[in-house]
Design an enzyme around this catalytic site. Sequence first.
Site, PDB file in Angstrom:
ATOM      1  N   TYR A   1       7.803  13.922 -21.643  1.00  0.00           N
ATOM      2  CA  TYR A   1       7.460  14.647 -20.390  1.00  0.00           C
ATOM      3  C   TYR A   1       7.659  16.393 -20.428  1.00  0.00           C
ATOM      4  O   TYR A   1       6.675  17.011 -20.281  1.00  0.00           O
ATOM      5  CB  TYR A   1       8.202  14.012 -19.118  1.00  0.00           C
ATOM      6  CG  TYR A   1       7.977  14.730 -17.810  1.00  0.00           C
ATOM      7  CD1 TYR A   1       6.867  14.540 -17.241  1.00  0.00           C
ATOM      8  CD2 TYR A   1       9.152  15.549 -17.221  1.00  0.00           C
ATOM      9  CE1 TYR A   1       6.867  15.539 -15.939  1.00  0.00           C
ATOM     10  CE2 TYR A   1       9.011  16.307 -16.345  1.00  0.00           C
ATOM     11  CZ  TYR A   1       7.746  16.177 -15.622  1.00  0.00           C
ATOM     12  OH  TYR A   1       7.618  16.804 -14.317  1.00  0.00           O
TER      13      TYR A   1
ATOM     14  N   LYS B   1       4.641  19.215 -20.540  1.00  0.00           N
ATOM     15  CA  LYS B   1       4.522  20.529 -19.691  1.00  0.00           C
ATOM     16  C   LYS B   1       4.593  21.727 -20.411  1.00  0.00           C
ATOM     17  O   LYS B   1       4.032  22.800 -20.011  1.00  0.00           O
ATOM     18  CB  LYS B   1       5.888  20.444 -18.764  1.00  0.00           C
ATOM     19  CG  LYS B   1       5.756  19.419 -17.805  1.00  0.00           C
ATOM     20  CD  LYS B   1       6.943  19.340 -16.677  1.00  0.00           C
ATOM     21  CE  LYS B   1       7.941  20.299 -16.706  1.00  0.00           C
ATOM     22  NZ  LYS B   1       8.858  20.384 -15.768  1.00  0.00           N
TER      23      LYS B   1
END
Length: 140
Positions: free
Chosen positions: A46, A50
Site C-alpha cells: 500500500y 502510494k
Amino acid sequence: RARLPLGASIADVQALERRIAERRARAQLSQHGIQVARSHGWWDPYTLSKGMAEICLEAESKARGVPLVVVRPSGIISCAQEPSPGWIDCYLLNEPIIEATGRGQLTAFPGREDSVLDMVPADFVVNLIIAAATRPPEPA
C-alpha cells in the site's frame, strides 16, 4: 480449517481443493508483495503504491511545468467545526476504534502505552488542501 462432510462428492472435494489453493496463493502473493515493498524501502504494498504514484505525479508535474502539492494527512476523523462539529460521511477506521473504546467494548489495543493515535479532523484537511492549492511550491 477446511472440512468435508461424510459422503462428500468428488465435486465437493475439488471445490474444497480450489478454495485451499486460492487461499494459499493469496497468502503467498501478500507475502511476496510485502517483501518487494520492503526491498524498496517501503513498509507494505500500500505505501509502496502510494510512493510510486507520487513519483509518477512528480515526474509528470516537472515535465509539464505544472506545480504539484502532495498532502498526506494521517487518520482523518470527524470535523472539528465545519460544516458542523462531529460531522463525517463515512465510518472507516478511527471512528469505530474511538466509539468501541468509549463504550468499553475495546478494552485493549496493541501498541505501546505512550503511543499517540495520529488523527486529524476532516475540516482541517480540507482547509489545508485549499491553502496548499493556492500557494503551490516553486518548481525545483
